[in-house]
Design a protein around this motif. Structure first.
Motif, PDB file in Angstrom:
ATOM      1  N   GLU A 131       0.833  -1.197   0.000  1.00  0.00           N
ATOM      2  CA  GLU A 131       0.000   0.000   0.000  1.00  0.00           C
ATOM      3  C   GLU A 131       0.876   1.259   0.000  1.00  0.00           C
ATOM      4  N   GLY A 132       0.608   2.149  -0.972  1.00  0.00           N
ATOM      5  CA  GLY A 132       1.367   3.377  -1.083  1.00  0.00           C
ATOM      6  C   GLY A 132       2.669   3.246  -1.847  1.00  0.00           C
ATOM      7  N   SER A 133       2.891   2.081  -2.487  1.00  0.00           N
ATOM      8  CA  SER A 133       4.136   1.841  -3.216  1.00  0.00           C
ATOM      9  C   SER A 133       3.818   1.264  -4.585  1.00  0.00           C
ATOM     10  N   SER A 134       4.748   1.465  -5.528  1.00  0.00           N
ATOM     11  CA  SER A 134       4.594   0.876  -6.857  1.00  0.00           C
ATOM     12  C   SER A 134       5.367  -0.436  -6.990  1.00  0.00           C
ATOM     13  N   GLU A 135       6.079  -0.817  -5.932  1.00  0.00           N
ATOM     14  CA  GLU A 135       6.886  -2.035  -5.989  1.00  0.00           C
ATOM     15  C   GLU A 135       6.002  -3.274  -5.944  1.00  0.00           C
ATOM     16  N   LEU A 136       6.307  -4.242  -6.819  1.00  0.00           N
ATOM     17  CA  LEU A 136       5.574  -5.496  -6.829  1.00  0.00           C
ATOM     18  C   LEU A 136       6.085  -6.420  -5.735  1.00  0.00           C
ATOM     19  N   PHE A 137       5.137  -7.096  -5.056  1.00  0.00           N
ATOM     20  CA  PHE A 137       5.497  -8.082  -4.053  1.00  0.00           C
ATOM     21  C   PHE A 137       4.914  -9.455  -4.362  1.00  0.00           C
ATOM     22  N   GLY A 138       4.067  -9.543  -5.385  1.00  0.00           N
ATOM     23  CA  GLY A 138       3.512 -10.834  -5.758  1.00  0.00           C
ATOM     24  C   GLY A 138       2.682 -10.717  -7.014  1.00  0.00           C
ATOM     25  N   LEU A 139       2.493 -11.845  -7.675  1.00  0.00           N
ATOM     26  CA  LEU A 139       1.602 -11.870  -8.831  1.00  0.00           C
ATOM     27  C   LEU A 139       1.073 -13.276  -9.041  1.00  0.00           C
ATOM     28  N   VAL A 140      -0.024 -13.354  -9.770  1.00  0.00           N
ATOM     29  CA  VAL A 140      -0.609 -14.621 -10.187  1.00  0.00           C
ATOM     30  C   VAL A 140      -1.410 -14.343 -11.453  1.00  0.00           C
ATOM     31  N   ALA A 141      -1.583 -15.350 -12.279  1.00  0.00           N
ATOM     32  CA  ALA A 141      -2.318 -15.170 -13.532  1.00  0.00           C
ATOM     33  C   ALA A 141      -3.469 -16.166 -13.611  1.00  0.00           C
ATOM     34  N   ILE A 142      -4.527 -15.774 -14.309  1.00  0.00           N
ATOM     35  CA  ILE A 142      -5.614 -16.690 -14.620  1.00  0.00           C
ATOM     36  C   ILE A 142      -5.983 -16.533 -16.087  1.00  0.00           C
ATOM     37  N   GLU A 143      -6.363 -17.642 -16.691  1.00  0.00           N
ATOM     38  CA  GLU A 143      -6.704 -17.659 -18.108  1.00  0.00           C
ATOM     39  C   GLU A 143      -7.820 -18.663 -18.344  1.00  0.00           C
ATOM     40  N   ALA A 144      -8.745 -18.313 -19.240  1.00  0.00           N
ATOM     41  CA  ALA A 144      -9.730 -19.278 -19.719  1.00  0.00           C
ATOM     42  C   ALA A 144      -9.089 -20.085 -20.839  1.00  0.00           C
ATOM     43  N   ARG A 145      -9.216 -21.403 -20.768  1.00  0.00           N
ATOM     44  CA  ARG A 145      -8.618 -22.288 -21.757  1.00  0.00           C
ATOM     45  C   ARG A 145      -9.583 -23.429 -22.090  1.00  0.00           C
ATOM     46  N   LEU A 146      -9.384 -24.040 -23.249  1.00  0.00           N
ATOM     47  CA  LEU A 146     -10.185 -25.200 -23.616  1.00  0.00           C
ATOM     48  C   LEU A 146      -9.572 -26.453 -23.006  1.00  0.00           C
ATOM     49  N   PHE A 147     -10.441 -27.378 -22.669  1.00  0.00           N
ATOM     50  CA  PHE A 147     -10.042 -28.595 -21.962  1.00  0.00           C
ATOM     51  C   PHE A 147     -10.686 -29.789 -22.645  1.00  0.00           C
ATOM     52  N   ASP A 148      -9.844 -30.743 -23.050  1.00  0.00           N
ATOM     53  CA  ASP A 148     -10.336 -31.992 -23.632  1.00  0.00           C
ATOM     54  C   ASP A 148     -10.586 -32.966 -22.483  1.00  0.00           C
ATOM     55  N   MET A 149     -11.858 -33.196 -22.175  1.00  0.00           N
ATOM     56  CA  MET A 149     -12.208 -34.000 -21.011  1.00  0.00           C
ATOM     57  C   MET A 149     -11.871 -35.472 -21.196  1.00  0.00           C
ATOM     58  N   ASN A 150     -11.840 -35.951 -22.450  1.00  0.00           N
ATOM     59  CA  ASN A 150     -11.479 -37.349 -22.687  1.00  0.00           C
ATOM     60  C   ASN A 150      -9.985 -37.586 -22.519  1.00  0.00           C
ATOM     61  N   GLU A 151      -9.177 -36.712 -23.096  1.00  0.00           N
ATOM     62  CA  GLU A 151      -7.735 -36.871 -23.050  1.00  0.00           C
ATOM     63  C   GLU A 151      -7.113 -36.239 -21.812  1.00  0.00           C
TER      64      GLU A 151
END
Length: 267
Positions: A131-151
């Motif tokens: 809070e009050g700083s521009s320095e990064l202390f962590g990150l995480v990403a999320i993405e929608a992707r296709l999933f082949d349920m059989n394979e």
């Protein structure tokens, strides 16, 4: 809606129980919480206040470059698993660090940066700043992707978009207009084979060495889950984790309630 994880397994030769985990596994589960400024407990040795602002990156090049540099320093060069350095960060030259950062920035730009035209599949890079700083202390990403349920294969970003574009391109002009404002879930359900579904995938979780053991990793995951559930309307989250990464597995399985889905020896 029930956000508890279901259990599905695909291991080499199929496992008959989950006593022994696979070489690499996916886990799923959603609890999702809200909040923007998070007040976390400070632990001995931590050099940060414990007050973090967590939210999606704006995708601008400067933000992507900062995230890439952070990922290289905090994850690739200073992870608890010593992925590249063997515990000696000084062994990595400035040239190697610069090359790693450029590759990481290119990957982040492709997946989360600004681009001409709208992405077919949602993606977001979520960062934590003190809070009050521009320095990064962590990150995480999320993405929608296709999933082949059989394979039991989660497609990469490029293949996911290619499958969707091919499905839409096979339609006539009138049919395409019908799907102009449709959700990805509707398009996938109506236009792709029944074994294909769309899922949300969590990746790239990284916390600065200065902020480890403050609970920040869990809060980043919780914010990712909130976005996936409340904004993207997913009821599960998938992720990959190395079998040997005990710290990550303790977080995902022990603290956040993720459960084994299937193994992937080819990852």
């Amino acid at each position: 809606m029930n956000y508890a994880a279901a259990i599905v397994a695909i291991l080499v030769g199929f496992a008959h129980s989950f006593v022994v985990p696979p070489t690499r596994g996916h886990f799923a589960g959603l609890k999702g919480i809200g909040g923007q400024t998070l007040h976390l407990a400070q632990v001995d040795g931590s050099s940060v206040s414990g007050n973090f602002v967590i939210g999606p990156s704006d995708g601008e090049s400067s933000a992507i470059d900062a995230a890439a540099a952070f990922m290289v320093d905090a994850f690739w060069l200073q992870s608890p698993q010593n992925l590249l350095t063997g515990g000696d960060i000084g062994a990595v030259s400035d040239g190697i660090r610069s090359t790693l950062t450029q590759h990481q920035a290119s990957d982040f730009t492709d997946k989360y940066g600004e681009r001409m035209g709208k992405r077919l599949l949602d993606s977001s890079l979520i960062t934590a700043k003190e809070e009050g700083s521009s320095e990064l202390f962590g990150l995480v990403a999320i993405e929608a992707r296709l999933f082949d349920m059989n394979e039991k294969i989660i497609f990469g970003a490029d293949k996911s978009e290619s499958v969707l574009k091919t499905a839409v391109a096979s339609l006539g002009p009138k049919q395409r207009r019908q799907y102009k404002d449709s959700s990805i879930l509707e398009i996938v359900t109506d236009l792709t084979p029944p074994e294909i579904s769309v899922v949300c995938v969590l990746s790239n979780l990284s916390v600065s060495p200065k902020a480890r053991r403050t609970g920040l990793g869990g809060k980043l995951c919780s914010e990712a889950e909130r976005i996936a559930k409340d904004e993207w309307e997913f009821d599960k989250m998938f992720l990959k984790v190395e079998e040997e990464n005990e710290a990550a597995r303790n977080l995902y399985e022990g603290k956040l309630g993720y459960e084994l889905q299937f193994g992937d020896d080819s990852a």
